[in-house]
Design a protein around this motif. Structure first.
Motif, short mmCIF file in Angstrom:
data_model
loop_
_atom_site.label_atom_id
_atom_site.label_comp_id
_atom_site.label_asym_id
_atom_site.label_seq_id
_atom_site.Cartn_x
_atom_site.Cartn_y
_atom_site.Cartn_z
N GLN A 21 0.80 -1.03 -0.11
CA GLN A 21 -0.11 0.01 -0.02
C GLN A 21 0.91 1.14 -0.05
O GLN A 21 1.61 1.26 0.92
CB GLN A 21 -0.62 0.17 1.30
CG GLN A 21 -1.75 1.43 1.24
CD GLN A 21 -2.32 1.70 2.69
OE1 GLN A 21 -3.19 0.62 3.18
NE2 GLN A 21 -2.14 2.79 3.27
N ASN A 23 0.85 5.32 -0.02
CA ASN A 23 0.07 6.43 0.35
C ASN A 23 0.70 7.55 -0.93
O ASN A 23 1.46 7.59 -1.14
CB ASN A 23 0.31 6.85 1.69
CG ASN A 23 -0.35 5.98 2.72
OD1 ASN A 23 -0.17 4.84 2.61
ND2 ASN A 23 -1.22 6.54 3.64
N HIS A 85 -6.64 4.39 7.57
CA HIS A 85 -7.02 4.85 9.16
C HIS A 85 -8.43 5.57 9.01
O HIS A 85 -8.46 6.78 9.19
CB HIS A 85 -6.06 5.57 9.51
CG HIS A 85 -4.59 4.77 9.79
ND1 HIS A 85 -4.70 3.84 10.91
CD2 HIS A 85 -3.68 4.77 9.25
CE1 HIS A 85 -3.57 3.29 10.73
NE2 HIS A 85 -2.75 3.64 9.81
N HIS A 179 4.46 3.93 12.94
CA HIS A 179 4.41 4.82 11.98
C HIS A 179 5.59 5.83 11.99
O HIS A 179 5.90 6.30 13.05
CB HIS A 179 3.05 5.80 12.02
CG HIS A 179 2.01 4.98 11.53
ND1 HIS A 179 0.85 4.99 12.24
CD2 HIS A 179 1.64 4.07 10.60
CE1 HIS A 179 0.04 4.17 11.82
NE2 HIS A 179 0.45 3.52 10.63
N ASN A 231 4.44 4.73 3.60
CA ASN A 231 4.12 5.98 3.59
C ASN A 231 5.26 7.05 3.65
O ASN A 231 5.72 7.79 2.74
CB ASN A 231 3.05 6.53 4.48
CG ASN A 231 2.37 7.97 4.32
OD1 ASN A 231 2.63 8.64 3.26
ND2 ASN A 231 2.19 8.51 5.27
O1 G3H Z 1 -1.03 3.36 7.45
C1 G3H Z 1 0.03 3.91 6.48
C2 G3H Z 1 1.52 3.07 6.83
O2 G3H Z 1 1.11 2.29 8.22
C3 G3H Z 1 2.48 4.03 7.11
O3 G3H Z 1 3.82 3.49 7.63
O4 G3H Z 1 4.89 5.69 8.31
O5 G3H Z 1 6.06 3.55 8.29
O6 G3H Z 1 5.30 4.54 6.10
P1 G3H Z 1 5.05 4.31 7.40
#
Ligand code: G3H
Ligand code: ZN
Length: 283
Positions: A21, A23, A85, A179, A231
């Motif tokens: 995924q 973003n 989310h 995150h 992301n």
């Molecule tokens: O929902 C989005 C992801 O869990 C983002 O993870 O901040 O490690 O890229 P990340």
């Protein structure tokens, strides 16, 4: 033309690879991720946080942009457009009504009974429209869109209840991932992962996929992860490339030229990530 995550994730679980995924934040971001997916012949999930959705002008704008790009870019690989989310039923419904093919309902801040009840309602609506649903049990730590929280490991029995009672399509079982940036090496609960995967037989989702070393990614996939969210890493490579361009060329002012290295960086990172996740040539 968009598809839900259900098929692509079940195939990934079977075939022991993960679908990324990625973003998105704007037009160029979307073009870059789609271009990489098509070149890699990889299924792909475009993640849109509520904040990013608002930034792009709302879920209707996002959905129209993605659909139009898929048509003009002749995208043939499976693409899911996924609300990342989602904070409420209303937010998930708005995304689905706008054309999103998948949503995450994140009720991880609630106690499990409330989490399951609220998730059920989203699943009923989503499934009636052919969209897939991801739910979270436990809590992913770190910071995203300015919201910071600590890690709370998912409980295996609660995960089983979520899957059987709410009938979700994918499960984000929080097992130590965060995150944003990791402080030191990530410490993921691989044993718990295996237990939850065997128990639920449902594709697991790894949030906080940026900054996890390759051997841990492989282990997470072996232990039931079929979807990995990225992301932060894309934001970092984009910004680094654009900053270098601006630092090295003080004559440039055409925004298309300023942004071009950022696009190239996203394409390179998404391509490499798909190869690492094993989703290349799986479309
Ligand atoms: O929902 C989005 C992801 O869990 C983002 O993870 O901040 O490690 O890229 P990340
Ligand atoms: Zn996340």
């Amino acid at each position: 033309r968009l598809v839900s995550m259900t098929d692509m994730l079940n195939k990934a679980l079977e075939g022991k690879y993960a679908v990324g995924q990625f973003n998105i934040n704007n037009l160029e971001w979307t073009q870059s991720v789609l271009e990489a997916a098509e070149a890699e012949k990889s299924p792909v999930i475009l993640g849109v946080s509520e904040g990013a959705g608002k930034y792009m002008g709302g879920v209707k704008v996002v959905s129209a942009m993605v659909e139009a790009l898929m048509e003009t870019m002749n995208i043939t690989v499976p693409v899911a457009l996924h609300l990342d989310h989602g904070s409420s039923f209303e937010s998930c419904k708005a995304a689905i009504d706008a054309g999103f093919s998948s949503v995450m309902i994140d009720n991880s801040a609630y106690v499990i009974d409330e989490n399951i009840e609220a998730t059920k309602k989203v699943v009923e609506y989503a499934h009636s429209k052919g969209a897939s649903v991801e739910a979270e049990v436990g809590t992913v730590g770190g910071t995203e869109d300015g919201v910071t929280g600590g890690v709370q490991y998912a409980d295996a029995q609660e995960c089983l209840r979520m899957v059987t009672e709410a009938k979700i399509d994918a499960l984000a079982a929080a097992l130590g991932s965060v995150h944003g940036d990791y402080e030191g090496e990530p410490v993921l609960g691989f044993d718990e992962m295996k237990i939850i995967s065997d128990l639920t037989k449902t594709p697991l989702v790894l949030h906080g996929g940026s900054g996890i070393p390759e051997f841990q990614i492989k282990k997470a996939i072996e232990n039931g992860h079929s979807k990995i969210n990225v992301n932060t890493e894309l934001q970092q490579v984009w910004t680094k490339a654009v900053r270098e361009k601006l630092n090295s060329d003080d004559k440039v002012y055409d925004p298309r030229k300023v942004i071009a290295p950022g696009k190239a960086a996203i394409i390179a990172t998404v391509t490499q990530t798909m190869q690492r996740f094993g989703s290349s040539n799986k479309a």
